[in-house]
Design a protein around this motif. Structure first.
Motif, PDB file in Angstrom:
ATOM      1  N   ILE B  47      -0.421  12.359   8.088  1.00  0.00           N
ATOM      2  CA  ILE B  47       0.725  11.462   8.268  1.00  0.00           C
ATOM      3  C   ILE B  47       1.113  11.356   9.733  1.00  0.00           C
ATOM      4  O   ILE B  47       1.398  10.270  10.239  1.00  0.00           O
ATOM      5  N   MET B  75       3.757  -6.434  11.408  1.00  0.00           N
ATOM      6  CA  MET B  75       3.760  -5.105  10.805  1.00  0.00           C
ATOM      7  C   MET B  75       4.703  -5.020   9.615  1.00  0.00           C
ATOM      8  O   MET B  75       4.376  -4.396   8.601  1.00  0.00           O
ATOM      9  N   THR B  78       3.471  -6.541   6.492  1.00  0.00           N
ATOM     10  CA  THR B  78       2.288  -5.775   6.093  1.00  0.00           C
ATOM     11  C   THR B  78       2.689  -4.468   5.403  1.00  0.00           C
ATOM     12  O   THR B  78       2.102  -4.078   4.391  1.00  0.00           O
ATOM     13  N   ILE B  79       3.725  -3.790   5.950  1.00  0.00           N
ATOM     14  CA  ILE B  79       4.225  -2.555   5.323  1.00  0.00           C
ATOM     15  C   ILE B  79       4.741  -2.862   3.922  1.00  0.00           C
ATOM     16  O   ILE B  79       4.417  -2.163   2.948  1.00  0.00           O
ATOM     17  N   ALA B  82       1.910  -3.468   1.593  1.00  0.00           N
ATOM     18  CA  ALA B  82       1.221  -2.212   1.257  1.00  0.00           C
ATOM     19  C   ALA B  82       2.015  -1.440   0.209  1.00  0.00           C
ATOM     20  O   ALA B  82       1.451  -0.882  -0.734  1.00  0.00           O
ATOM     21  N   LEU B  83       3.349  -1.411   0.378  1.00  0.00           N
ATOM     22  CA  LEU B  83       4.204  -0.709  -0.592  1.00  0.00           C
ATOM     23  C   LEU B  83       4.097  -1.354  -1.962  1.00  0.00           C
ATOM     24  O   LEU B  83       4.108  -0.685  -2.993  1.00  0.00           O
ATOM     25  N   LYS B  86      -0.091  -1.240  -3.004  1.00  0.00           N
ATOM     26  CA  LYS B  86      -0.763   0.064  -2.895  1.00  0.00           C
ATOM     27  C   LYS B  86      -2.269  -0.126  -2.753  1.00  0.00           C
ATOM     28  O   LYS B  86      -3.055   0.709  -3.207  1.00  0.00           O
ATOM     29  N   SER B  87      -2.683  -1.248  -2.193  1.00  0.00           N
ATOM     30  CA  SER B  87      -4.118  -1.511  -2.056  1.00  0.00           C
ATOM     31  C   SER B  87      -4.503  -1.598  -0.583  1.00  0.00           C
ATOM     32  O   SER B  87      -3.927  -2.379   0.172  1.00  0.00           O
ATOM     33  N   LEU B  88      -5.472  -0.777  -0.208  1.00  0.00           N
ATOM     34  CA  LEU B  88      -5.954  -0.769   1.173  1.00  0.00           C
ATOM     35  C   LEU B  88      -6.610  -2.113   1.509  1.00  0.00           C
ATOM     36  O   LEU B  88      -6.312  -2.725   2.534  1.00  0.00           O
ATOM     37  N   LEU B  89      -7.477  -2.564   0.606  1.00  0.00           N
ATOM     38  CA  LEU B  89      -8.234  -3.788   0.878  1.00  0.00           C
ATOM     39  C   LEU B  89      -7.311  -5.007   1.047  1.00  0.00           C
ATOM     40  O   LEU B  89      -7.408  -5.734   2.034  1.00  0.00           O
ATOM     41  N   THR B  91      -4.156  -5.101   1.703  1.00  0.00           N
ATOM     42  CA  THR B  91      -3.261  -4.973   2.856  1.00  0.00           C
ATOM     43  C   THR B  91      -3.975  -5.379   4.146  1.00  0.00           C
ATOM     44  O   THR B  91      -3.412  -6.089   4.983  1.00  0.00           O
ATOM     45  N   VAL B  92      -5.221  -4.934   4.276  1.00  0.00           N
ATOM     46  CA  VAL B  92      -5.988  -5.293   5.480  1.00  0.00           C
ATOM     47  C   VAL B  92      -6.160  -6.819   5.544  1.00  0.00           C
ATOM     48  O   VAL B  92      -5.935  -7.441   6.585  1.00  0.00           O
ATOM     49  N   ILE B  93      -6.525  -7.414   4.416  1.00  0.00           N
ATOM     50  CA  ILE B  93      -6.769  -8.858   4.399  1.00  0.00           C
ATOM     51  C   ILE B  93      -5.480  -9.625   4.715  1.00  0.00           C
ATOM     52  O   ILE B  93      -5.471 -10.519   5.569  1.00  0.00           O
ATOM     53  N   GLY B  95      -2.833  -8.600   6.289  1.00  0.00           N
ATOM     54  CA  GLY B  95      -2.443  -8.365   7.679  1.00  0.00           C
ATOM     55  C   GLY B  95      -3.188  -9.294   8.625  1.00  0.00           C
ATOM     56  O   GLY B  95      -2.598  -9.917   9.508  1.00  0.00           O
TER      57      GLY B  95
END
Lengths: 242, 107
Positions: B47, B75, B78-79, B82-83, B86-89, B91-93, B95
Motif C-alpha cells: 500500500i 485520477m 478513475t478512483i 475502480a471502487l 473492482k476491476s483492474l482491466l 479501470t486501466v481502460i 483511465g
C-alpha cells in the motif's frame, strides 16, 4: 524453463496455475505495451541501435530505468553516473522482493532467482493483491504472470525501436495514463481486501505517504522520494497500529 | 543494427545493479525466519509503495509543489470507477479513455 508447469506438491493451489497467471497479467499489458513502445522510441531517438534497445529490455527490464538510460546516453553522461542512477531508480524493487520472498521460501534457489529477476512494479502489484486476498501464491502462477509480462515488454520495446518513426504520439491517446490508472486500481483493490476495522488506519497512512512524498520532493529525486516515503510509511504503519 | 563493446558493457553493468536488489531479498529471506515485526512491516509495503508511485505520477516535473493537473483531474473518476468495478482491466481502460478525451477537448 522446462519445469514451469511442474506441480509443486501439497502447497499447490488448484486455481493458481500457470494459465491463471497469464490471465491475471492481461490487465497490465496495456501499460507494458504503451510504455515499452515509448521506451523503444526514446532509445532509438537517443542514438541507441534497435539491437541495443532490445538488449536493454531483455537484460535491464525496467521502464523508468530504460528511459533514464536513454536520456543520460544522449547527454553523454559518464558510465559511472548512468550505472549509479539505474541502481537508485530500481532500488525500490528491493522492498518489493523482500515483501514477496516470504511467500516463496519453499521453492528452490533457482526458482527464487527467477522470481527476483522478473519482478516489476506491475507484477508486484498483481501478486501482492493476491496475497491481500489471502490467495496462496504458487510458482506456476508467478511464472505465468512474470513470463507473460516479460515477453510483452521485450516485444513492445522492439516494436518501438523498429517502427517508432511511424507511431504517432502515444500521449495523445492517453496511453501514458495506463500506468497511473493501473497503480490506482491496484491500490483500490488492496484497500478493498482489508478488514473494515483497519481501514481508517490505512487511509491515515495513505495521507501520511502523500504528505511525505510532497515533502521529500523538495529535497530528493522522485525515485528517492518513493523509496524514502515507503520505508518511513511502513514504519509509521507498524508503530501506529493497534 | 550493431552493439558497440562499450555499450554492451554499460548495459551489462546496468543489468547487474538492477538484478541485484531484485534477487538478493529472495536469496536472503529463503534461509532466514523473519521475526513477526519484520513481516508486519513488510505487509505495509504494497500500500505504501503503490501510494508513493501514484503520487510520483501526480507531482509535476517543474520542481517541488508543481502538480500535473490533468492527471489529478482524471485520477478522481478513475478512483471512483475502480471502487465501483473492482476491476483492474476496466479501470486501466477507462483511465486511458478519459485521459484521451480530456486531451482531445482541451488540446
Amino acid at each position: 524453463m522446462a519445469d514451469v508447469h511442474a506441480s509443486i506438491g501439497a502447497e499447490e493451489n488448484d486455481e493458481m496455475t500457470f494459465r491463471q497467471g497469464v490471465r491475471d497479467c492481461i490487465p497490465t499489458l496495456l501499460g507494458y505495451i504503451s510504455i515499452g513502445i515509448a521506451a523503444g522510441v526514446v532509445g532509438v531517438a537517443a542514438g541507441l541501435s534497435a539491437l541495443e534497445v532490445v538488449l536493454l529490455a531483455v537484460l535491464v527490464y525496467a521502464g523508468s530505468a530504460q528511459f533514464i538510460f536513454a536520456a543520460l546516453v544522449l547527454d553523454g553522461s559518464p558510465a559511472a553516473a548512468i550505472i549509479l542512477t539505474t541502481f537508485i531508480v530500481n532500488l525500490r524493487h528491493f522492498l518489493m522482493s523482500a515483501t514477496m520472498a516470504p511467500h516463496f521460501t519453499q521453492y528452490s534457489v533457482w526458482k527464487n532467482i527467477g522470481f527476483g529477476v522478473l519482478l516489476t512494479d506491475e507484477t508486484f502489484g498483481v501478486a501482492s493483491g493476491k496475497v491481500q486476498q489471502k490467495r496462496g501464491l504458487t510458482s506456476s502462477w508467478m511464472n505465468g504472470l512474470n513470463v507473460t509480462a516479460y515477453i510483452c515488454w521485450i516485444i513492445s520495446c522492439a516494436v518501438g525501436a523498429l517502427f517508432g518513426n511511424w507511431i504517432s504520439d502515444p500521449e495523445a491517446f492517453g496511453l501514458d495514463f495506463a500506468l497511473t490508472s493501473m497503480f490506482i486500481a491496484l491500490l483500490v483493490l488492496q484497500l478493498d481486501a482489508i478488514e473494515s476495522v483497519k481501514i481508517k488506519h490505512y487511509i491515515r497512512l495513505i495521507l501520511c505517504i502523500v504528505i511525505l512524498m510532497v515533502g521529500f520532493s523538495f529535497f530528493v529525486s522522485s525515485h528517492m522520494a518513493v523509496l524514502l516515503a515507503t520505508i518511513l510509511g511502513a514504519t509509521i504503519g507498524v508503530v501506529t497500529e493497534k | 543494427m550493431n552493439v558497440s563493446l562499450s555499450m554492451l558493457l554499460l548495459i551489462a553493468a546496468c543489468a547487474a545493479v538492477t538484478i541485484l536488489p531484485r534477487v538478493l531479498p529472495f536469496l536472503i529471506i529463503r534461509n532466514l525466519k523473519l521475526p513477526m515485526l519484520a513481516l508486519r512491516w513488510l505487509s505495509y509495503i504494497p500500500i505504501c509503495i503503490l501510494t508513493a508511485l501514484v503520487v510520483s505520477n501526480v507531482l509535476g516535473e517543474n520542481g517541488p509543489l508543481s502538480f500535473d493537473w490533468q492527471v489529478i483531474a482524471i485520477m478522481i473518476p478513475t478512483i471512483l470507477f475502480a471502487l465501483w468495478t473492482k476491476s483492474l482491466l476496466f479501470t486501466v481502460i477507462i483511465g486511458v479513455v478519459l485521459m484521451a478525451a480530456l486531451r482531445f477537448f482541451i488540446g
